[in-house]
Enzyme design. Structure first.
Site, PDB file in Angstrom:
ATOM      1  N   GLU A 106       0.865  -1.180   0.000  1.00 61.03           N
ATOM      2  CA  GLU A 106       0.000   0.000   0.000  1.00 61.03           C
ATOM      3  C   GLU A 106       0.902   1.230   0.000  1.00 61.03           C
ATOM      4  O   GLU A 106       1.803   1.339   0.825  1.00 61.03           O
ATOM      5  CB  GLU A 106      -0.909  -0.059   1.235  1.00 61.03           C
ATOM      6  N   ASP A 155      -6.226  -3.813  -5.941  1.00 62.09           N
ATOM      7  CA  ASP A 155      -7.349  -3.135  -5.280  1.00 62.09           C
ATOM      8  C   ASP A 155      -7.025  -1.648  -5.231  1.00 62.09           C
ATOM      9  O   ASP A 155      -6.656  -1.101  -4.190  1.00 62.09           O
ATOM     10  CB  ASP A 155      -7.505  -3.734  -3.872  1.00 62.09           C
ATOM     11  N   SER A 156      -7.164  -1.012  -6.375  1.00 61.40           N
ATOM     12  CA  SER A 156      -6.655   0.355  -6.522  1.00 61.40           C
ATOM     13  C   SER A 156      -7.753   1.401  -6.432  1.00 61.40           C
ATOM     14  O   SER A 156      -8.938   1.093  -6.422  1.00 61.40           O
ATOM     15  CB  SER A 156      -5.987   0.484  -7.891  1.00 61.40           C
ATOM     16  N   ASP A 158      -9.113   5.029  -8.517  1.00 64.57           N
ATOM     17  CA  ASP A 158      -9.356   5.294  -9.940  1.00 64.57           C
ATOM     18  C   ASP A 158      -8.034   5.581 -10.657  1.00 64.57           C
ATOM     19  O   ASP A 158      -7.033   5.854 -10.010  1.00 64.57           O
ATOM     20  CB  ASP A 158     -10.298   6.499 -10.081  1.00 64.57           C
TER      21      ASP A 158
HETATM   22  N1  AG3 Z   1     -11.297   1.071  -4.723  1.00 64.24           N
HETATM   23  C1  AG3 Z   1     -11.811   2.214  -5.396  1.00 64.24           C
HETATM   24  C2  AG3 Z   1     -12.798   1.948  -6.446  1.00 64.24           C
HETATM   25  C3  AG3 Z   1     -13.088   3.158  -7.250  1.00 64.24           C
HETATM   26  C4  AG3 Z   1     -14.177   4.005  -6.713  1.00 64.24           C
HETATM   27  N2  AG3 Z   1     -14.358   5.134  -7.556  1.00 64.24           N
HETATM   28  C5  AG3 Z   1     -15.104   6.198  -7.242  1.00 64.24           C
HETATM   29  N3  AG3 Z   1     -15.811   6.282  -6.182  1.00 64.24           N
HETATM   30  N4  AG3 Z   1     -15.122   7.200  -8.092  1.00 64.24           N
HETATM   31  C6  AG3 Z   1     -11.942   0.737  -3.532  1.00 64.24           C
HETATM   32  C7  AG3 Z   1     -11.082   0.140  -2.509  1.00 64.24           C
HETATM   33  C8  AG3 Z   1     -11.840  -0.847  -1.706  1.00 64.24           C
HETATM   34  N5  AG3 Z   1     -10.955  -1.758  -1.076  1.00 64.24           N
END
Ligand code: AG3
Length: 289
Positions: A106, A155-156, A158
Protein backbone atom coordinates in the site's frame (compact mmCIF):
# COMPACT_ATOMS: atom_id res chain seq x y z
CA UNK A 1 -28.28 21.68 10.24
CA UNK A 2 -27.92 19.17 7.42
CA UNK A 3 -24.56 17.63 6.54
CA UNK A 4 -24.11 15.87 3.20
CA UNK A 5 -21.15 14.26 1.47
CA UNK A 6 -21.29 14.55 -2.33
CA UNK A 7 -19.17 12.89 -5.00
CA UNK A 8 -19.57 14.18 -8.56
CA UNK A 9 -19.96 11.16 -10.86
CA UNK A 10 -20.00 13.29 -14.02
CA UNK A 11 -20.11 17.10 -14.41
CA UNK A 12 -23.91 16.67 -14.37
CA UNK A 13 -24.53 13.97 -11.78
CA UNK A 14 -23.57 13.56 -8.16
CA UNK A 15 -24.28 11.12 -5.37
CA UNK A 16 -25.02 12.65 -1.97
CA UNK A 17 -25.11 10.81 1.32
CA UNK A 18 -26.40 12.33 4.52
CA UNK A 19 -23.72 12.44 7.17
CA UNK A 20 -24.13 12.40 10.96
CA UNK A 21 -20.56 13.45 11.61
CA UNK A 22 -17.07 13.49 10.23
CA UNK A 23 -14.83 11.12 12.18
CA UNK A 24 -11.50 11.91 10.52
CA UNK A 25 -9.95 14.26 8.01
CA UNK A 26 -6.27 14.34 7.14
CA UNK A 27 -3.82 14.90 4.36
CA UNK A 28 -1.06 12.40 3.69
CA UNK A 29 1.89 12.78 1.37
CA UNK A 30 -0.33 11.24 -1.33
CA UNK A 31 -3.95 12.23 -0.82
CA UNK A 32 -6.70 13.60 1.37
CA UNK A 33 -8.29 10.98 3.62
CA UNK A 34 -11.76 11.35 5.17
CA UNK A 35 -13.99 9.08 7.24
CA UNK A 36 -17.66 9.88 7.82
CA UNK A 37 -20.50 8.36 9.80
CA UNK A 38 -23.84 8.14 7.97
CA UNK A 39 -27.32 6.87 8.83
CA UNK A 40 -27.79 4.89 5.59
CA UNK A 41 -24.36 3.41 4.81
CA UNK A 42 -22.66 3.39 8.22
CA UNK A 43 -19.08 4.61 8.22
CA UNK A 44 -17.44 5.37 4.92
CA UNK A 45 -13.95 6.19 3.62
CA UNK A 46 -13.17 8.66 0.85
CA UNK A 47 -9.79 9.44 -0.75
CA UNK A 48 -9.47 12.83 -2.45
CA UNK A 49 -13.27 13.00 -2.20
CA UNK A 50 -13.89 9.73 -4.04
CA UNK A 51 -15.86 6.97 -2.34
CA UNK A 52 -13.71 3.95 -1.52
CA UNK A 53 -16.01 1.93 0.69
CA UNK A 54 -18.99 2.06 3.00
CA UNK A 55 -19.69 -0.37 5.81
CA UNK A 56 -23.01 -1.26 4.21
CA UNK A 57 -21.89 -2.26 0.70
CA UNK A 58 -18.16 -3.09 0.96
CA UNK A 59 -18.93 -6.83 1.19
CA UNK A 60 -19.90 -6.81 -2.48
CA UNK A 61 -16.58 -5.42 -3.66
CA UNK A 62 -14.36 -7.41 -1.32
CA UNK A 63 -16.09 -10.76 -1.78
CA UNK A 64 -16.06 -10.41 -5.55
CA UNK A 65 -12.43 -9.31 -5.84
CA UNK A 66 -11.25 -12.33 -3.83
CA UNK A 67 -13.62 -15.30 -4.08
CA UNK A 68 -13.86 -15.23 -7.89
CA UNK A 69 -10.16 -16.01 -8.43
CA UNK A 70 -10.00 -18.22 -5.30
CA UNK A 71 -12.78 -20.47 -6.62
CA UNK A 72 -10.96 -20.89 -9.94
CA UNK A 73 -7.31 -21.44 -8.98
CA UNK A 74 -7.03 -24.88 -7.31
CA UNK A 75 -4.01 -24.16 -5.13
CA UNK A 76 -3.33 -20.58 -4.10
CA UNK A 77 -0.44 -20.38 -1.62
CA UNK A 78 1.08 -16.96 -2.12
CA UNK A 79 -0.92 -13.79 -2.79
CA UNK A 80 0.01 -10.17 -3.48
CA UNK A 81 -2.52 -7.40 -2.78
CA UNK A 82 -1.64 -4.06 -4.34
CA UNK A 83 -3.43 -1.14 -2.70
CA UNK A 84 -6.30 -2.29 -0.51
CA UNK A 85 -5.19 -0.27 2.52
CA UNK A 86 -8.65 -0.59 4.05
CA UNK A 87 -7.98 -4.31 4.60
CA UNK A 88 -11.19 -5.63 3.01
CA UNK A 89 -9.45 -7.89 0.48
CA UNK A 90 -7.03 -9.20 3.12
CA UNK A 91 -9.96 -9.95 5.46
CA UNK A 92 -11.53 -12.19 2.81
CA UNK A 93 -8.22 -13.86 1.87
CA UNK A 94 -7.31 -14.94 5.40
CA UNK A 95 -10.48 -17.03 5.50
CA UNK A 96 -8.63 -19.53 3.27
CA UNK A 97 -6.50 -21.90 5.29
CA UNK A 98 -4.53 -23.06 2.25
CA UNK A 99 -3.09 -19.57 1.68
CA UNK A 100 0.34 -19.50 3.30
CA UNK A 101 1.58 -15.99 2.60
CA UNK A 102 -0.02 -12.65 1.75
CA UNK A 103 2.03 -9.58 0.81
CA UNK A 104 0.14 -6.29 0.76
CA UNK A 105 1.74 -3.25 -0.82
CA UNK A 106 0.00 0.00 0.00
CA UNK A 107 1.52 3.31 -1.02
CA UNK A 108 -0.09 5.25 1.84
CA UNK A 109 0.60 4.08 5.39
CA UNK A 110 -1.82 6.67 6.77
CA UNK A 111 -4.74 4.93 5.00
CA UNK A 112 -3.99 1.74 6.93
CA UNK A 113 -3.63 3.60 10.24
CA UNK A 114 -6.88 5.49 9.74
CA UNK A 115 -8.77 2.34 8.70
CA UNK A 116 -7.45 0.39 11.70
CA UNK A 117 -8.82 3.11 13.96
CA UNK A 118 -12.11 3.98 12.26
CA UNK A 119 -13.00 1.02 10.02
CA UNK A 120 -12.29 -2.14 12.02
CA UNK A 121 -14.94 -3.93 9.95
CA UNK A 122 -12.47 -4.11 7.05
CA UNK A 123 -9.12 -3.50 8.74
CA UNK A 124 -9.39 -6.53 11.00
CA UNK A 125 -7.01 -9.01 9.36
CA UNK A 126 -3.66 -7.24 9.44
CA UNK A 127 -2.68 -9.08 12.62
CA UNK A 128 -2.78 -12.48 10.89
CA UNK A 129 0.73 -13.95 10.89
CA UNK A 130 0.55 -14.71 7.15
CA UNK A 131 0.06 -11.04 6.27
CA UNK A 132 3.11 -8.90 5.46
CA UNK A 133 2.66 -5.17 4.88
CA UNK A 134 4.88 -3.00 2.70
CA UNK A 135 4.34 0.72 2.46
CA UNK A 136 5.66 1.54 -0.97
CA UNK A 137 4.59 2.12 -4.54
CA UNK A 138 3.12 -1.10 -5.96
CA UNK A 139 4.46 -0.17 -9.37
CA UNK A 140 8.00 -0.15 -8.01
CA UNK A 141 7.54 -3.17 -5.70
CA UNK A 142 6.49 -5.47 -8.50
CA UNK A 143 9.31 -4.62 -10.91
CA UNK A 144 11.77 -6.91 -9.14
CA UNK A 145 9.40 -9.91 -8.77
CA UNK A 146 9.36 -12.97 -11.01
CA UNK A 147 7.48 -16.28 -10.86
CA UNK A 148 6.46 -15.71 -7.26
CA UNK A 149 2.69 -15.28 -6.77
CA UNK A 150 -0.33 -17.50 -7.51
CA UNK A 151 -2.69 -14.55 -7.28
CA UNK A 152 -2.32 -10.78 -7.56
CA UNK A 153 -5.24 -8.59 -6.49
CA UNK A 154 -5.07 -5.00 -7.68
CA UNK A 155 -7.35 -3.14 -5.28
CA UNK A 156 -6.65 0.36 -6.52
CA UNK A 157 -8.23 3.77 -6.62
CA UNK A 158 -9.36 5.29 -9.94
CA UNK A 159 -6.76 5.74 -12.73
CA UNK A 160 -5.71 9.22 -11.65
CA UNK A 161 -3.75 10.44 -8.63
CA UNK A 162 -1.75 7.85 -6.67
CA UNK A 163 -3.43 4.91 -8.49
CA UNK A 164 -2.59 6.02 -12.02
CA UNK A 165 0.47 3.79 -12.46
CA UNK A 166 -1.61 0.71 -11.63
CA UNK A 167 -3.43 1.01 -14.96
CA UNK A 168 -0.36 1.06 -17.22
CA UNK A 169 0.95 -1.47 -19.72
CA UNK A 170 4.23 -1.60 -17.84
CA UNK A 171 2.45 -2.53 -14.62
CA UNK A 172 0.33 -5.30 -16.18
CA UNK A 173 3.45 -6.72 -17.86
CA UNK A 174 5.21 -6.77 -14.51
CA UNK A 175 2.23 -8.49 -12.88
CA UNK A 176 2.43 -11.18 -15.58
CA UNK A 177 6.10 -11.68 -14.80
CA UNK A 178 5.51 -11.75 -11.02
CA UNK A 179 2.92 -14.52 -11.37
CA UNK A 180 3.71 -18.22 -11.42
CA UNK A 181 2.99 -20.19 -14.61
CA UNK A 182 -0.71 -20.66 -13.67
CA UNK A 183 -1.19 -17.35 -11.88
CA UNK A 184 -4.23 -15.06 -11.93
CA UNK A 185 -4.49 -11.27 -11.66
CA UNK A 186 -7.76 -9.60 -10.67
CA UNK A 187 -8.16 -5.84 -10.75
CA UNK A 188 -10.76 -3.16 -10.04
CA UNK A 189 -11.76 -2.20 -13.55
CA UNK A 190 -13.92 0.93 -13.29
CA UNK A 191 -17.47 1.35 -14.59
CA UNK A 192 -18.70 0.99 -18.18
CA UNK A 193 -21.57 3.43 -17.80
CA UNK A 194 -20.58 7.09 -17.81
CA UNK A 195 -18.34 8.17 -20.70
CA UNK A 196 -15.32 9.16 -18.62
CA UNK A 197 -15.32 5.89 -16.67
CA UNK A 198 -16.02 3.84 -19.81
CA UNK A 199 -12.95 5.30 -21.49
CA UNK A 200 -10.79 4.29 -18.52
CA UNK A 201 -12.38 0.87 -18.54
CA UNK A 202 -11.71 0.33 -22.23
CA UNK A 203 -8.13 1.50 -21.97
CA UNK A 204 -7.45 -0.85 -19.03
CA UNK A 205 -8.98 -3.80 -20.88
CA UNK A 206 -6.90 -3.13 -23.97
CA UNK A 207 -3.69 -3.14 -21.96
CA UNK A 208 -4.61 -6.29 -20.03
CA UNK A 209 -5.63 -8.16 -23.20
CA UNK A 210 -2.23 -7.30 -24.63
CA UNK A 211 -0.47 -8.63 -21.54
CA UNK A 212 -2.33 -11.88 -20.68
CA UNK A 213 -3.54 -14.85 -22.80
CA UNK A 214 -6.88 -15.00 -20.93
CA UNK A 215 -8.62 -11.76 -20.07
CA UNK A 216 -12.28 -11.52 -19.09
CA UNK A 217 -14.33 -8.92 -17.29
CA UNK A 218 -17.06 -9.47 -14.69
CA UNK A 219 -19.64 -7.17 -13.17
CA UNK A 220 -21.00 -6.28 -9.76
CA UNK A 221 -23.55 -3.87 -8.31
CA UNK A 222 -22.08 -1.35 -5.91
CA UNK A 223 -24.68 1.24 -4.88
CA UNK A 224 -22.17 3.91 -3.80
CA UNK A 225 -19.90 3.88 -6.88
CA UNK A 226 -20.61 5.92 -10.03
CA UNK A 227 -23.71 4.45 -11.76
CA UNK A 228 -23.73 1.51 -9.31
CA UNK A 229 -22.48 -0.75 -12.10
CA UNK A 230 -18.87 -1.75 -11.58
CA UNK A 231 -16.43 -4.12 -13.27
CA UNK A 232 -13.51 -6.31 -12.26
CA UNK A 233 -10.91 -7.76 -14.59
CA UNK A 234 -9.85 -11.41 -14.51
CA UNK A 235 -6.52 -11.95 -16.27
CA UNK A 236 -4.86 -15.31 -16.27
CA UNK A 237 -2.03 -17.39 -17.70
CA UNK A 238 -3.83 -20.74 -17.67
CA UNK A 239 -7.19 -20.92 -15.88
CA UNK A 240 -10.42 -19.82 -17.51
CA UNK A 241 -12.75 -17.97 -15.11
CA UNK A 242 -15.78 -20.16 -15.93
CA UNK A 243 -14.47 -23.43 -17.42
CA UNK A 244 -12.04 -23.84 -14.51
CA UNK A 245 -14.46 -22.74 -11.79
CA UNK A 246 -14.73 -25.47 -9.18
CA UNK A 247 -17.94 -24.49 -7.42
CA UNK A 248 -18.39 -27.83 -5.64
CA UNK A 249 -14.93 -27.62 -4.12
CA UNK A 250 -15.48 -24.02 -3.10
CA UNK A 251 -18.79 -24.84 -1.44
CA UNK A 252 -17.11 -27.58 0.59
CA UNK A 253 -15.07 -24.88 2.32
CA UNK A 254 -18.34 -23.91 4.01
CA UNK A 255 -17.68 -20.20 3.69
CA UNK A 256 -20.51 -17.91 4.61
CA UNK A 257 -20.77 -15.13 2.00
CA UNK A 258 -23.39 -12.46 1.43
CA UNK A 259 -22.88 -11.76 -2.28
CA UNK A 260 -20.59 -14.36 -3.83
CA UNK A 261 -21.92 -17.77 -4.83
CA UNK A 262 -20.51 -20.06 -7.55
CA UNK A 263 -23.79 -19.58 -9.44
CA UNK A 264 -23.43 -15.82 -9.33
CA UNK A 265 -19.76 -16.24 -10.33
CA UNK A 266 -20.84 -17.66 -13.69
CA UNK A 267 -23.53 -15.04 -14.17
CA UNK A 268 -21.19 -12.16 -13.35
CA UNK A 269 -19.24 -12.84 -16.56
CA UNK A 270 -22.40 -12.42 -18.68
CA UNK A 271 -22.20 -8.77 -19.59
CA UNK A 272 -24.80 -6.41 -21.08
CA UNK A 273 -24.52 -6.08 -24.86
CA UNK A 274 -23.22 -2.51 -24.74
CA UNK A 275 -20.44 -3.54 -22.33
CA UNK A 276 -19.44 -6.51 -24.50
CA UNK A 277 -19.27 -4.17 -27.45
CA UNK A 278 -17.14 -1.66 -25.56
CA UNK A 279 -14.66 -4.34 -24.53
CA UNK A 280 -14.61 -6.15 -27.86
CA UNK A 281 -13.70 -2.95 -29.64
CA UNK A 282 -10.20 -3.28 -28.13
CA UNK A 283 -9.81 -7.08 -28.36
CA UNK A 284 -8.02 -8.80 -31.23
CA UNK A 285 -10.50 -10.37 -33.69
CA UNK A 286 -9.75 -13.97 -32.62
CA UNK A 287 -11.03 -13.29 -29.07
CA UNK A 288 -14.42 -12.33 -30.49
CA UNK A 289 -15.27 -15.79 -31.76
N1 AG3 B 1 -11.30 1.07 -4.72
C1 AG3 B 1 -11.81 2.21 -5.40
C2 AG3 B 1 -12.80 1.95 -6.45
C3 AG3 B 1 -13.09 3.16 -7.25
C4 AG3 B 1 -14.18 4.00 -6.71
N2 AG3 B 1 -14.36 5.13 -7.56
C5 AG3 B 1 -15.10 6.20 -7.24
N3 AG3 B 1 -15.81 6.28 -6.18
N4 AG3 B 1 -15.12 7.20 -8.09
C6 AG3 B 1 -11.94 0.74 -3.53
C7 AG3 B 1 -11.08 0.14 -2.51
C8 AG3 B 1 -11.84 -0.85 -1.71
N5 AG3 B 1 -10.96 -1.76 -1.08
Amino acid sequence: MELWFSEPHTPNVKLSIRVDKQLYSGQSEFQRIDVFESPEFGRFLTLDGYMMLTEKDEFIYHEMITHVPMAVHPNVKKVLVIGGGDGGAVRELIRYENIEHIDMVEIDELVVEVCKKYLPQTACGFGDSRVHLYFEDGLRFIRSKADEYDLIIVDSTDPFGPGEGLFTKEFYGNCYKALREDGIMVNQHESPFYDGDATACKRAHKRIVESFPISRVYQVHIPTYPSGHWLFGFASKKYHPIHDLNGVQWKLLGMDTRYYTPRLHEGAFCLPAYVEKLLRSVEPVSENL
